[in-house]
Design an enzyme around this catalytic site. Structure first.
Site, mmCIF file in Angstrom:
data_model
loop_
_atom_site.group_PDB
_atom_site.id
_atom_site.type_symbol
_atom_site.label_atom_id
_atom_site.label_comp_id
_atom_site.label_asym_id
_atom_site.label_seq_id
_atom_site.Cartn_x
_atom_site.Cartn_y
_atom_site.Cartn_z
ATOM 1 N N VAL A 65 0.793 -1.102 -0.072
ATOM 2 C CA VAL A 65 -0.123 -0.027 0.189
ATOM 3 C C VAL A 65 1.020 1.480 0.032
ATOM 4 O O VAL A 65 0.376 2.359 0.013
ATOM 5 C CB VAL A 65 -1.165 -0.079 1.235
ATOM 6 C CG1 VAL A 65 -1.751 -1.310 1.208
ATOM 7 C CG2 VAL A 65 -0.253 -0.185 2.728
ATOM 8 N N TYR A 157 4.310 6.617 15.259
ATOM 9 C CA TYR A 157 3.801 5.693 16.223
ATOM 10 C C TYR A 157 2.619 6.432 16.523
ATOM 11 O O TYR A 157 1.122 6.424 15.370
ATOM 12 C CB TYR A 157 3.491 4.109 16.547
ATOM 13 C CG TYR A 157 2.567 3.384 16.460
ATOM 14 C CD1 TYR A 157 2.271 2.482 15.152
ATOM 15 C CD2 TYR A 157 1.384 2.894 17.527
ATOM 16 C CE1 TYR A 157 0.803 1.863 15.370
ATOM 17 C CE2 TYR A 157 0.599 2.493 17.875
ATOM 18 C CZ TYR A 157 0.160 1.825 16.279
ATOM 19 O OH TYR A 157 -1.023 1.040 16.153
#
Length: 257
Positions: A65, A157
């Protein structure tokens, strides 16, 4: 409950964990599945198992992706009857490392940003226009409780999951008049390969993440995805936050000694 029979569902990151569990749940409800992941051998095996068990139609495809041209080519190569995607599950994502931001590894940052943010955008940019044209569809983004509050050494993150939250809310506004649903499913601690990937295969360190508590399972999260996907046409589930009973938030966890 709306039936999913005959609906076409695209799941990214379907080779393990939450993505795999979602594939199993959608197959059980007789949806047509497009399963993608970087590890093609895994999704091929999963696809064969689900076809044998549920007699459903499945396409499995290797897909990174992070590469927009690859995402675009993947969609263009689908048979015409498979291009009408009803439900998109943006599940592909990962964490790398657990460091103070001033000690962080640039390659870890790039991989998380490219996968968790840009990957979600690339896939959505390619898939959603046909939903807009038909004025129907459902985008389900897999976020995290990390997108609601930071935790120590989570920094980049955490930032990517805050981005998923913001993008989900923005998507909802952008398609408001198009009849398209947008949902963010944001789990807390789920026992998958997540920690093993974060610590680059360090099994001992990964296991300690779940010591003294019962974490969510991928199936628990998949149940939430299915709940959102099967609501009546006039109902949009904007956001689902789910955690283990032992987890109150990103920073408050009760562990039995």
């Amino acid at each position: 409950m709306v039936t999913l029979e005959g609906k076409t569902v695209l799941i990214t990151g379907a080779s393990s964990g939450i993505g795999k569990a979602c594939a199993e749940k959608f197959a059980e409800l007789n949806a047509k599945l497009i399963l993608t992941a970087r590890r093609k051998e895994r999704i091929d095996i999963l696809a064969e198992e689900l076809i044998q068990k549920y007699k459903v139609e499945i396409i499995s495809s290797k897909l990174d992706v992070r590469n927009f041209n690859e995402v675009k080519s993947f969609y263009e190569s689908l048979p015409d009857e498979w291009k009408t995607i009803d439900i998109l599950v943006n599940n592909a994502g990962l964490a790398r490392g657990l460091d103070k931001f001033y000690e962080g590894k640039i390659e870890d940052w790039d991989e998380m940003i490219d996968t968790n943010i840009k990957g979600l955008l690339y896939v959505s940019r390619v898939i959603v226009p046909q939903m807009v044209e038909r004025q129907t569809g459902h985008i389900i983004n897999i976020g995290s409780t990390a997108g609601h509050e930071p935790y120590p050494m989570g920094n980049v993150y955490v930032a990517t999951k805050f981005a998923v939250k913001a993008l989900s809310q923005s998507f909802r506004i952008d398609v408001l008049e198009k009849g398209i649903k947008v949902t963010s499913v944001d789990p807390g601690m789920v026992e998958t390969e997540f920690s093993k990937v974060r610590f680059r295969g360090d099994d001992e360190r990964a296991k300690k993440v779940y010591d003294g508590l019962q974490p969510l399972t991928p199936q628990d999260v998949a149940d939430a995805v299915i709940y959102a996907a099967t609501r009546p046409k006039h109902v949009n589930i904007n956001q689902i936050i789910l955690t283990p009973l032992a987890q109150a938030s990103s920073n408050f966890v009760h562990r039995k000694k």
